[in-house]
Design a protein around this motif. Structure first.
Motif, PDB file in Angstrom:
ATOM      1  N   THR A   1       4.549   0.794   1.653  1.00 32.90           N
ATOM      2  CA  THR A   1       3.037  -0.088   1.668  1.00 32.90           C
ATOM      3  C   THR A   1       3.700  -1.365   0.752  1.00 32.90           C
ATOM      4  O   THR A   1       4.563  -1.361   0.006  1.00 32.90           O
ATOM      5  CB  THR A   1       2.025   0.789   1.140  1.00 32.90           C
ATOM      6  OG1 THR A   1       0.874  -0.054   0.904  1.00 32.90           O
ATOM      7  CG2 THR A   1       2.479   1.075  -0.392  1.00 32.90           C
TER       8      THR A   1
ATOM      9  N   GLU B   1       0.525  -4.262  -4.170  1.00 26.93           N
ATOM     10  CA  GLU B   1      -0.727  -5.034  -4.426  1.00 26.93           C
ATOM     11  C   GLU B   1      -0.630  -5.785  -5.817  1.00 26.93           C
ATOM     12  O   GLU B   1      -1.187  -6.845  -6.060  1.00 26.93           O
ATOM     13  CB  GLU B   1      -1.852  -4.064  -4.218  1.00 26.93           C
ATOM     14  CG  GLU B   1      -2.159  -3.053  -3.264  1.00 26.93           C
ATOM     15  CD  GLU B   1      -2.228  -4.310  -2.092  1.00 26.93           C
ATOM     16  OE1 GLU B   1      -2.931  -5.413  -2.371  1.00 26.93           O
ATOM     17  OE2 GLU B   1      -2.128  -3.909  -0.787  1.00 26.93           O
TER      18      GLU B   1
ATOM     19  N   GLU C   1      -3.542   3.046   0.965  1.00 28.74           N
ATOM     20  CA  GLU C   1      -3.840   1.770   1.585  1.00 28.74           C
ATOM     21  C   GLU C   1      -2.337   1.006   1.968  1.00 28.74           C
ATOM     22  O   GLU C   1      -1.758   0.722   1.154  1.00 28.74           O
ATOM     23  CB  GLU C   1      -4.771   1.155   0.707  1.00 28.74           C
ATOM     24  CG  GLU C   1      -6.170   1.685   0.340  1.00 28.74           C
ATOM     25  CD  GLU C   1      -6.992   0.765  -0.781  1.00 28.74           C
ATOM     26  OE1 GLU C   1      -6.551  -0.187  -0.835  1.00 28.74           O
ATOM     27  OE2 GLU C   1      -8.202   1.314  -1.168  1.00 28.74           O
ATOM     28  N   GLY C   2      -2.823   0.473   3.421  1.00 26.20           N
ATOM     29  CA  GLY C   2      -1.788  -0.309   3.812  1.00 26.20           C
ATOM     30  C   GLY C   2      -0.358   0.266   4.285  1.00 26.20           C
ATOM     31  O   GLY C   2       0.488  -0.544   4.302  1.00 26.20           O
TER      32      GLY C   2
ATOM     33  N   ASP D   1       2.195   1.360   6.326  1.00 27.92           N
ATOM     34  CA  ASP D   1       2.792   0.894   7.630  1.00 27.92           C
ATOM     35  C   ASP D   1       4.049   1.746   8.311  1.00 27.92           C
ATOM     36  O   ASP D   1       4.310   1.521   9.667  1.00 27.92           O
ATOM     37  CB  ASP D   1       3.239  -0.650   7.751  1.00 27.92           C
ATOM     38  CG  ASP D   1       4.452  -0.639   6.529  1.00 27.92           C
ATOM     39  OD1 ASP D   1       4.892   0.067   6.136  1.00 27.92           O
ATOM     40  OD2 ASP D   1       4.485  -2.023   6.395  1.00 27.92           O
TER      41      ASP D   1
END
Length: 385
Positions: free
Chosen positions: A80, A83, A364-365, A367
């Protein structure tokens, strides 16, 4: 002060080397690497190939013994974006799958920037294998050990056919304590094909011939045979889906004796039905085929499991469920407890196939997602870059 220093030095020198090796061998990877800076003798011990092998086997045995404790449902590995960073850096994270269906993150490693454009094509016992999707770069393969932040760059044979891609798998040879990479071309143009095998112990590539006539997967009228990712390591072998216009099977490569064999496809016609898609996976410790697609009823999902490895008659259709919310989703395989892992409009979701209860995971996020029964670390590649 001088007398104290002399006494300490003398005691350290009198400590038998095998005792020092035993102590260092039982330390976690992070602690072991820190001890490299204590003295030249410690550094010499830790970087020695024999010590690295002994340390790896000890960690492997410990990881396998923990599997039977049932305190959790395996681990998820996922990538991911960081962030907290303004750059495009990505993180490789590991999380424990708790029995209450929650996740607890146990590690996070920054992925080197030059690997951000590569995809993970295999992972095994603490090592990851990455390769580029770009045809002009797909012969460049990386082995990466995130726990010690070391990597190894490998160069396979560059592709010459623009319509060909490579299918890559990473495996561990338990008999010789060796990691191997299998590289297959996605299209076999005839009764024989070449594959490349890399051995970490010899740090070399070599080519082998796959006879499709011997496997039974080739007939002259069938034309080419296509190989599809992923290449899954299970039961001492790497597995990929192989198909011609009339025949589909699983191509298996035994990493111990380096032999190829054909494993029959489950008795389903859906592989050839337009709109249906297939992926190979592992389901609760067994080889499985995940088939999903759109029909007049909506999105239908079939899951076939080979209950006895290598026995075609043991293929069993475990589930056939309606999943209208799955269309346009991305299949990431199965968690260790058998729950389906997909990414859809809700994010990363695990689904209990019995109740079809969805559990939105606190990730979250993501891939890329992988599932594993153990989360071991090692000193493999300590001599890398």
């Amino acid at each position: 002060m001088s007398q104290t220093t002399t006494t300490t030095t003398t005691r350290r020198e009198l400590l038998p080397v095998d005792v020092v090796e035993d102590i260092l061998g039982h330390l976690p990877v992070k602690s072991s690497t820190r001890f490299r800076g204590v003295s030249k003798s410690c550094d010499s011990i830790i970087t020695d190939t024999t010590f690295i092998t002994r340390h790896f086997k000890l960690n492997l045995n410990q990881s396998e013994s923990l599997i039977s404790t049932n305190t959790h449902s395996g681990y998820l590995l996922y990538t991911t974006k960081d962030e907290n960073s303004s750059s495009s850096s990505k993180q490789l994270c590991t999380a424990v799958c708790n029995n209450d269906r929650t996740l607890t993150q146990v590690s996070s490693f920054e992925i080197p920037s030059f690997l951000n454009e590569c995809k993970i094509v295999g992972f095994c016992n603490g090592l990851l294998c990455l390769a580029s999707d770009e045809k002009e770069l797909c012969h460049i393969i990386y082995l990466w050990n995130p726990s010690i932040r070391m990597f190894k760059k490998l160069l396979a044979t560059p592709l010459t056919d623009e319509d060909t891609i490579s299918v890559i798998g990473l495996a561990y040879n338990s008999q010789n304590n060796d990691f191997k990479i299998l590289r297959l071309l996605s299209v076999f143009l005839g009764p024989e094909a070449e594959a490349e095998i890399y051995s970490l112990s010899t740090d070399s590539w070599r080519k082998v011939v796959i006879s499709m006539e011997f496997l039974g997967g080739y007939e002259p009228n069938f034309g080419t045979i296509d190989i599809y990712p992923p290449c899954i390591f299970f039961n001492g072998a790497l597995h990929s889906v192989a198909a011609s216009s009339h025949h589909v099977f699983i191509l298996s490569f035994n990493v111990n004796d380096e032999s190829f064999r054909e494993i029959m496809w489950p008795p389903t016609f859906l592989y050839c039905v337009p709109g249906y898609f297939t992926e190979l996976a592992l389901f609760k410790g067994s080889l499985a085929v995940f088939i999903y697609g759109n029909n007049h009823l909506g999105v239908l999902c079939h899951i076939w499991v080979m209950e006895e490895y290598g026995v075609a008659e043991s293929w069993t259709r475990k589930y056939m469920v309606q999943m209208d919310w799955f269309w346009d989703g991305h299949f990431f395989g199965f968690a260790d407890n058998g729950e389906l892992l997909i990414k859809n409009a809700f994010g990363l979701v695990s689904i209990d196939l019995e109740s079809q209860n969805q559990n939105i995971l606190a990730i979250e996020g993501a891939d890329w997602v992988g599932s594993t029964t153990n989360s071991m670390e090692s000193l493999i590649l300590l001599d890398g870059e």
